[in-house]
Scaffold this motif. Structure first.
Motif, PDB file in Angstrom:
ATOM      1  N   ALA A 207       0.993  -1.189   0.028  1.00 10.35           N
ATOM      2  CA  ALA A 207      -0.121  -0.128  -0.136  1.00 10.35           C
ATOM      3  C   ALA A 207       0.897   0.966   0.002  1.00 10.35           C
ATOM      4  O   ALA A 207       2.216   1.206   0.152  1.00 10.35           O
ATOM      5  CB  ALA A 207      -1.030  -0.129   1.200  1.00 10.35           C
ATOM      6  N   PRO A 208       0.274   2.272  -0.247  1.00 11.60           N
ATOM      7  CA  PRO A 208       1.205   3.845  -0.342  1.00 11.60           C
ATOM      8  C   PRO A 208       2.242   3.905   1.116  1.00 11.60           C
ATOM      9  O   PRO A 208       1.490   3.483   2.140  1.00 11.60           O
ATOM     10  CB  PRO A 208       0.251   4.885  -0.389  1.00 11.60           C
ATOM     11  N   VAL A 209       3.135   4.405   0.627  1.00 16.24           N
ATOM     12  CA  VAL A 209       4.211   4.684   1.877  1.00 16.24           C
ATOM     13  C   VAL A 209       4.224   6.339   1.950  1.00 16.24           C
ATOM     14  O   VAL A 209       4.557   7.086   0.996  1.00 16.24           O
ATOM     15  CB  VAL A 209       5.452   4.124   1.834  1.00 16.24           C
ATOM     16  N   HIS A 210       3.896   6.942   2.927  1.00  9.86           N
ATOM     17  CA  HIS A 210       3.772   8.477   3.239  1.00  9.86           C
ATOM     18  C   HIS A 210       5.328   8.742   4.260  1.00  9.86           C
ATOM     19  O   HIS A 210       5.592   8.056   5.146  1.00  9.86           O
ATOM     20  CB  HIS A 210       2.767   8.867   3.973  1.00  9.86           C
ATOM     21  N   THR A 211       5.956   9.616   3.867  1.00  9.97           N
ATOM     22  CA  THR A 211       7.175   9.972   4.467  1.00  9.97           C
ATOM     23  C   THR A 211       6.902  11.424   5.104  1.00  9.97           C
ATOM     24  O   THR A 211       6.324  12.385   4.302  1.00  9.97           O
ATOM     25  CB  THR A 211       8.338  10.043   3.991  1.00  9.97           C
ATOM     26  N   PHE A 212       7.266  11.747   6.405  1.00 13.42           N
ATOM     27  CA  PHE A 212       7.087  13.159   7.054  1.00 13.42           C
ATOM     28  C   PHE A 212       8.675  13.484   7.354  1.00 13.42           C
ATOM     29  O   PHE A 212       9.198  13.046   8.368  1.00 13.42           O
ATOM     30  CB  PHE A 212       6.380  12.957   8.230  1.00 13.42           C
TER      31      PHE A 212
END
Length: 369
Positions: A207-212
């Motif tokens: 699934a999508p990976v979000h980075t912060f």
């Protein structure tokens, strides 16, 4: 207490011989106790892999056993005074049930480390259950069911063998933490630890990976160049949060409210704000915290120097370790009232019981303690 999370519930279900789906991880834990019984007080705890803070009541023996996961992912506090014991996952819940007398030894330790190590809290009548430990009431019997073991594996193997083994362990750890069929987040600084976690999450997740990432405005140094390169390479959904100095002051009271024991980490407020942004996109966020202590970080270096040159500087291992935090270890006589300092100056530090063995391991095994 709270919501226990098991990273491999299917394996535990198979071990228990369950043929139908269970309602939750908590129900699976209840099945575990039904299966193993209460005779061996440590066996059920040793089967659990995940994060949890659990209370188990034995009706026949009239005992209550508290247990906490080995990594300390969830907290558990209890009062120590009086005939009635109160337990809670948050220390603030215990405020009506103890005398609110400050623990001066815990205060000393906090000034040295910027956190309170061991089972003490800043309240004299409240203790925290240590990770990997059980407490049985009313006997007050404390037993560890898990301890960190020194294991030298493949001592004669080449460095490539060790790097492959480390890669396998990192992959398994990240895989266990990934949520099923939903986006995951990574707090990304651009350093080695968080970059490795991000790359593995991107490789292993379906699934999508979000980075912060964060920065503090143009006048101040930042690592956005590196974090942006990693995000671009891994093709993540990248989010950058700018935090001003006024934001740090404005949200400091709120951050303090959320902390049971104070933590003198300058990133406490930024992590709160970053977590708030991440919550808009994901329910689970990974980070690279903890990498430094495992791989010869800044705390190991002064201890290594002390071990090699200790006879010259007349500094013992405990003092070398406390000074490595760069907090207030050398300023205690000036910071504390004379009567308080005299009363606690000779009290042992929590870390004295294990520091020497860990130091020995750090010196002779490349800091991998």
């Amino acid at each position: 207490m709270g919501n226990p999370w098991l990273c491999q519930p299917a394996l535990l279900g198979e071990y228990l011989g369950l043929t139908k789906q269970w309602e939750s991880d908590l129900h699976l834990i209840a099945h575990l106790w039904e299966h193993l019984g209460m005779e061996d007080t440590l066996a059920p705890w040793q089967q659990l892999v995940g994060t949890f803070a659990i209370a188990v009541y034995d009706r026949d023996r009239q005992t209550l056993t508290l247990g906490r996961d080995p990594a300390g992912g969830q907290t558990l506090y209890y009062t120590t005074d009086g005939a009635t014991r109160w337990i809670a996952p948050r220390m603030r819940s215990l405020l009506p049930h103890h005398h609110r007398e400050m623990d001066e030894i815990a205060l000393r330790d906090y000034l040295c480390c910027a956190f309170v190590p061991g089972e003490r809290t800043l309240w004299k009548g409240v203790r925290k259950l240590l990770p990997g430990t059980t407490l049985q009431l009313p006997s007050d019997q404390i037993q560890p069911y898990w301890t960190l073991q020194e294991q030298i594996v493949g001592a004669t193997e080449p460095i490539e063998w060790h790097s492959q083994r480390l890669r396998h362990l990192l992959e398994e750890t990240v895989k266990d933490a990934l949520p099923n069929h939903e986006p995951v987040g990574c707090f990304l600084s651009g350093g080695i630890d968080s970059s490795c976690v991000t790359a593995l999450a991107r490789q292993l997740h379906n699934a999508p990976v979000h980075t912060f990432s964060i920065h503090f405005g143009k006048p101040y140094p930042n690592e956005l160049e590196f974090s942006s390169l990693v995000a671009q390479h891994c093709q993540t959904h990248h989010h950058i949060l700018e935090i001003s100095l006024s934001d740090l002051w404005a949200f400091l009271p709120e951050a303090m409210v959320h902390l049971d024991n104070p933590i003198g980490d300058p990133l406490t407020v930024p992590n709160l704000l970053l977590g708030r942004v991440a919550k808009q996109f994901v329910n689970v966020a990974l980070n690279g915290e903890g990498g430094d202590p495992c791989f010869g970080g800044p705390k190991n270096q002064p201890m290594l120097i002390q071990s090699v040159y200790g006879s010259f500087n007349q500094q013992d291992a405990v003092h070398a370790y406390l000074v490595s935090f760069q907090k207030c270890a050398t300023d205690l006589p000036q910071l504390l009232k004379p009567e308080i300092w005299q009363a606690i100056r000779s009290e042992p530090y929590y870390l004295e019981g294990w520091l020497n063995s860990d130091l020995h391991y750090s010196v002779f095994h490349s800091g991998e303690a």
